[in-house]
Structure formats: structure tokens, C-alpha cells
Scaffold this motif. Sequence first.
Motif, mmCIF file in Angstrom:
data_model
loop_
_atom_site.group_PDB
_atom_site.id
_atom_site.type_symbol
_atom_site.label_atom_id
_atom_site.label_comp_id
_atom_site.label_asym_id
_atom_site.label_seq_id
_atom_site.Cartn_x
_atom_site.Cartn_y
_atom_site.Cartn_z
ATOM 1 N N GLY A 161 -28.251 -8.675 -27.470
ATOM 2 C CA GLY A 161 -29.153 -9.382 -28.370
ATOM 3 C C GLY A 161 -29.852 -10.538 -27.682
ATOM 4 N N LEU A 162 -29.096 -11.312 -26.906
ATOM 5 C CA LEU A 162 -29.685 -12.428 -26.162
ATOM 6 C C LEU A 162 -30.635 -11.931 -25.080
ATOM 7 C CD1 LEU A 162 -26.526 -14.711 -25.874
ATOM 8 C CD2 LEU A 162 -28.593 -15.198 -27.194
ATOM 9 N N ALA A 163 -30.287 -10.789 -24.458
ATOM 10 C CA ALA A 163 -31.178 -10.219 -23.436
ATOM 11 C C ALA A 163 -32.506 -9.812 -24.058
ATOM 12 C CB ALA A 163 -30.508 -9.018 -22.768
ATOM 13 N N LEU A 164 -32.457 -9.205 -25.250
ATOM 14 C CA LEU A 164 -33.689 -8.829 -25.951
ATOM 15 C C LEU A 164 -34.491 -10.072 -26.314
ATOM 16 C CD1 LEU A 164 -35.543 -6.834 -27.397
ATOM 17 C CD2 LEU A 164 -34.013 -6.972 -29.387
ATOM 18 N N ALA A 165 -33.813 -11.110 -26.784
ATOM 19 C CA ALA A 165 -34.507 -12.352 -27.142
ATOM 20 C C ALA A 165 -35.220 -12.949 -25.939
ATOM 21 C CB ALA A 165 -33.507 -13.354 -27.723
ATOM 22 N N THR A 166 -34.564 -12.905 -24.791
ATOM 23 C CA THR A 166 -35.172 -13.439 -23.575
ATOM 24 C C THR A 166 -36.411 -12.650 -23.189
ATOM 25 O OG1 THR A 166 -33.014 -14.221 -22.790
ATOM 26 C CG2 THR A 166 -34.767 -13.979 -21.149
ATOM 27 N N LYS A 167 -36.336 -11.317 -23.305
ATOM 28 C CA LYS A 167 -37.499 -10.484 -22.983
ATOM 29 C C LYS A 167 -38.665 -10.788 -23.915
ATOM 30 C CE LYS A 167 -35.142 -6.534 -20.855
ATOM 31 N NZ LYS A 167 -35.889 -6.624 -19.585
ATOM 32 N N LEU A 168 -38.380 -10.963 -25.188
ATOM 33 C CA LEU A 168 -39.446 -11.284 -26.137
ATOM 34 C C LEU A 168 -40.060 -12.641 -25.837
ATOM 35 C CD1 LEU A 168 -37.779 -10.103 -29.476
ATOM 36 C CD2 LEU A 168 -39.620 -8.961 -28.218
ATOM 37 N N LYS A 169 -39.204 -13.598 -25.479
ATOM 38 C CA LYS A 169 -39.673 -14.950 -25.187
ATOM 39 C C LYS A 169 -40.519 -14.993 -23.919
ATOM 40 C CE LYS A 169 -37.932 -19.578 -24.069
ATOM 41 N NZ LYS A 169 -36.706 -20.387 -23.834
ATOM 42 N N ASP A 170 -40.116 -14.196 -22.917
ATOM 43 C CA ASP A 170 -40.783 -14.235 -21.616
ATOM 44 C C ASP A 170 -42.023 -13.347 -21.549
ATOM 45 O OD1 ASP A 170 -37.657 -14.463 -19.717
ATOM 46 O OD2 ASP A 170 -38.852 -15.977 -20.787
ATOM 47 N N SER A 171 -42.321 -12.618 -22.595
ATOM 48 C CA SER A 171 -43.491 -11.739 -22.591
ATOM 49 C C SER A 171 -44.678 -12.437 -23.250
ATOM 50 C CB SER A 171 -43.176 -10.442 -23.340
ATOM 51 O OG SER A 171 -44.332 -9.631 -23.422
ATOM 52 N N PRO A 172 -45.655 -12.864 -22.471
ATOM 53 C CA PRO A 172 -46.783 -13.601 -23.047
ATOM 54 C C PRO A 172 -47.690 -12.732 -23.910
ATOM 55 C CG PRO A 172 -47.192 -13.163 -20.733
ATOM 56 C CD PRO A 172 -45.784 -12.714 -21.005
ATOM 57 N N TYR A 173 -47.579 -11.420 -23.793
ATOM 58 C CA TYR A 173 -48.470 -10.530 -24.533
ATOM 59 C C TYR A 173 -47.763 -9.786 -25.655
ATOM 60 C CZ TYR A 173 -51.165 -11.393 -20.317
ATOM 61 O OH TYR A 173 -51.822 -11.998 -19.274
ATOM 62 N N SER A 174 -46.546 -10.206 -25.978
ATOM 63 C CA SER A 174 -45.824 -9.555 -27.062
ATOM 64 C C SER A 174 -46.364 -9.996 -28.414
ATOM 65 C CB SER A 174 -44.323 -9.895 -26.974
ATOM 66 O OG SER A 174 -43.636 -9.442 -28.124
ATOM 67 N N ARG A 175 -46.345 -9.077 -29.381
ATOM 68 C CA ARG A 175 -46.792 -9.397 -30.738
ATOM 69 C C ARG A 175 -45.627 -9.832 -31.612
ATOM 70 N NH1 ARG A 175 -48.876 -5.619 -34.071
ATOM 71 N NH2 ARG A 175 -49.871 -7.315 -35.205
ATOM 72 N N ILE A 176 -44.460 -9.998 -30.997
ATOM 73 C CA ILE A 176 -43.261 -10.341 -31.746
ATOM 74 C C ILE A 176 -42.948 -11.831 -31.586
ATOM 75 C CG2 ILE A 176 -40.810 -9.867 -32.058
ATOM 76 C CD1 ILE A 176 -42.618 -7.541 -32.789
ATOM 77 N N GLU A 177 -42.721 -12.494 -32.696
ATOM 78 C CA GLU A 177 -42.278 -13.892 -32.706
ATOM 79 C C GLU A 177 -40.855 -13.930 -33.258
ATOM 80 O OE1 GLU A 177 -44.441 -16.385 -35.303
ATOM 81 O OE2 GLU A 177 -43.415 -18.233 -34.692
ATOM 82 N N LEU A 178 -39.907 -14.322 -32.415
ATOM 83 C CA LEU A 178 -38.507 -14.321 -32.820
ATOM 84 C C LEU A 178 -38.208 -15.519 -33.717
ATOM 85 C CD1 LEU A 178 -35.730 -12.994 -32.610
ATOM 86 C CD2 LEU A 178 -35.305 -14.376 -30.571
ATOM 87 N N ALA A 179 -37.773 -15.240 -34.955
ATOM 88 C CA ALA A 179 -37.431 -16.315 -35.894
ATOM 89 C C ALA A 179 -36.029 -16.841 -35.652
ATOM 90 C CB ALA A 179 -37.568 -15.806 -37.328
ATOM 91 N N GLY A 180 -35.105 -15.974 -35.196
ATOM 92 C CA GLY A 180 -33.743 -16.416 -34.940
ATOM 93 C C GLY A 180 -32.764 -15.268 -35.001
ATOM 94 N N PHE A 181 -31.479 -15.620 -35.065
ATOM 95 C CA PHE A 181 -30.389 -14.644 -35.048
ATOM 96 C C PHE A 181 -29.634 -14.657 -36.380
ATOM 97 C CE2 PHE A 181 -29.653 -12.812 -30.827
ATOM 98 C CZ PHE A 181 -30.564 -13.523 -30.074
#
Length: 473
Positions: A161-181
Amino acid sequence: MSKAHVTLSAAALNRGVEHPTLGKDNLLSLFESAVCPAALVSSLWALAYYFEGSILPAYLLLAVLTFALTFPGESRLQTSVGTVLLDIVLNWIWIAGLLGVTGYATGYIREFSQDALIAWLWAAPATEVAASFGLRLVAPMVLKLQGPKQRALIVGMNEQGLALATKLKDSPYSRIELAGFIDSRSTDRLHPDSPYILLGKIDQLACIAQQNRIQVIYLSLPMASQPRILAILDELKDTTASIYFVPDMFVTDLIQGHPSAVCGMPVISVCETPFRGFSGAIKRISDVVFSLLILLMITPVLLAIAIAVKMSSPGPIIFKQRRYGLDGEEILVYKFRSMTVTEDGGAIQQAQKNDSRITPLGAFLRKTSLDELPQFINVLQGRMSIVGPRPHAVAHNELYRKLIKGYMVRHKVKPGITGWAQVNGYRGETETLDKMQGRIDYDLDYLRNWSLRLDIHIILKTVRLVVKDQQAY
């Protein structure tokens, strides 16, 4: 020794070619898949008009072939500049070579202006480079056209889960905004240094999703939690969120894990060879081509060594020893004889420093790895590959398979003349269990992350190390 001791992983080396995708629902990914093929086609048409005065039918057909071979284009938005340039050059050499061979074989190349084709060989990759970096400039505007980002949460603050969160955070072109866990465990059992917000417990998931207008939910729960997952899915029927399951990859050590299907049932492979289908064909073709070229170049060296071995000590020129090959089947591996003995029994002593069994010529051959040159014949026979886990004597395999977990997994591929372990310091004698464990760690790392680029890297590094490496004897 654990995987943590693999100081340079094959995944890290391949990171340049392991392009992160943007997702099928991302408008930017559509632009990205079309921009480079379109650049190649537009450069061809521009040159055709310049040299011919118009775009003749032959150029239209060539444009169609080029677009078919290159669409969809590779994802390069999130890769380094150097990697982008290298990828474009290597891909263009492959495409241009294929088109050129086809043109000569069919005689169709005579339909084109030679000046136009020569100019296109240089203009095409230059146009593709300009298109790739131009897309980076307009990418933020394309993202805005799609509207606001989708809000997401991850259920399960664990490693994946944390690995996925890091990938989402580090992707400048992702359309996903992580609200939390979301996680039901107490805070002292979670990662205390996590920068992400814990929104609540699992039994509050549906309510939290509605209150926070969550559009995407990632379930990152252990596979053993099937009843809990089913209950969560049932609760989420009251929301409109898209739900994705993040498999618990840490429940076991996956080798070439990938989604597949058996009789229509979706499955995730746990242990598989990387050489399936097209990858297997590429591996075999590269082995045959490189082996033939190398054998042609080193034929005088082979003859000279054979004569020297015959004259230096009594015994056969070629030493044949049983090894385990693909799927654990026994094979015969060839080497120039470097010892006064030709052991191949149930108990074999590895060569050691100042080993009295090694002949003076054999010491030189082993130090420079020249004793292994006959194994290129094994490659042509299909018993070995140029790059892969080094084959061990059958007696050593039977010993270490009982001592090292996952030892036999290395036999999911053909053994190699050189390997990932050998270029990372595990060449020569493995006199301790830790050293053999280190070799196996690198072998399994190679299986997880194989690519043709990794093979070429290992070959080049072997050439650099073979003369100065003092560990083999």
C-alpha cells in the motif's frame, strides 16, 4: 543473505526501460501513444514532398507500415533525458533495419528517392526526439483538459500500500490524488514515519468514501484476508467508487509475477520463466546470433588453446561435466580442461586458490575465463544461454538445494556462460553458504527483472571484468 544484499538490482538497471504508464483513462496517454509514430510519418511525408514534389503512393504505404510498427508509442514522459534519447535511437535502428531489409528483399526500395531515404534516416529520430520533449511542455495543459484529479484512498497501510502511494505521489502526470489510508490496526502497529493521512478504520470505509467524495479505492490487504475483502466489497456496493485489488505480493517471493488467465479464470503467476512467447524468441535469436559471431571471431584462439592443452598435460582437450540445465534436466557442459583430473562424480571439490590439481596453463585459462569458450557450442546446441545463472555441478546442486530456499528456481531458465551474479562479485569459488546465498540472490534478481538490455549490460561488464578479476581459480 537476503535480497537486501543485492546491492545493485536488475530492476534498478532496467528502470530506464520500465516506463511507468499513465493509465488507459488518461487523455495524456493517448497523446503519448500517438505523438512519436506521427512524428516519424510526418517527417517522411515532409521529405517526400521536398525531394519528389508530392507524396507518392510508395511513401503512403511506407508511412502505414511505419505507423503500424511503432503504434502505440512507448511511454517516456517520466523517464530521464538520457534514457529517452537511447530508447529512440535503439528503436529507430530496429525499425529502419527491418524496413530496409524488407525493401531490399522485395525490390520495393527502388520506388523511393535515395536522397529522401538517407535524409529520413537522420530526420526521423530527430523529429521523434523533438516530439517527445515537446509533449512534456504541453502535458500540463492536456491534463487540465481532463478536469480535476480523481480522489483515491488505499485500504491497508502495509508495504504494498505504501509502495503504491509512493508511486502515485512521484508521478507528476497521474490523474490520481491520494486522500489517505484506511486501516483498522492501532497506530503503534502502523508505520509511524508515514507521511500519509490515516482517515479511519475499515468498518468506516463506505462512510468515509462518501464523505470524502472518493472516486477510486485500492484494496491493499493480505490474500489471507479473503472474508474481510468480501465484506468490504459488499459494503462498497453503496458507493460509486472504482475498486482495484492490489495483490499481496509480499505473501511470497514472486518470480515474473504477472496477470494471466486459466480457462477464463484470472490468476497471478507466482513463479514463471521470463522467456515466454516473444521474449523467448528474442532470447534464443540473440543467443544464436551472438554465439555464431563470437565463434567465427575466436576460431584461431580455440585452435591455439586446444593445441596448448594437449601439449601441456595428459588428458582430453575438452572436459565434459554434468550440470543441471533448464527445468533441472541434466546437460553436458564443455570446458577446456584446466586440471589434471576430470571429476564428475557424486562428490566434487570446487577449485580453490593454489589448488594442486590445476595445471599452469589451466590457471591462466581459468583466470581469464578462456576455459569456458567451448560453452558457446553449448549455446548453439540449445543447452545454455550466453547470459543466465552459471551452471553448478550436479553434486553441488544436490547439496545446496537442501540448504538454500529457492535454489532450484534458478533452473527456470537455461544456464549461462556469464551471469548477473558473476559480474557482481560472485565469480569463482563459493566456499561458504553465505557466498552461495549471495549468488542465488542475484540469479533470482535476474529472473525477476530480465530484459535484453540487462543481458547486453552483463555481457559488456563481463568483457571489462574478465581480465582483471582475480577471484576465479
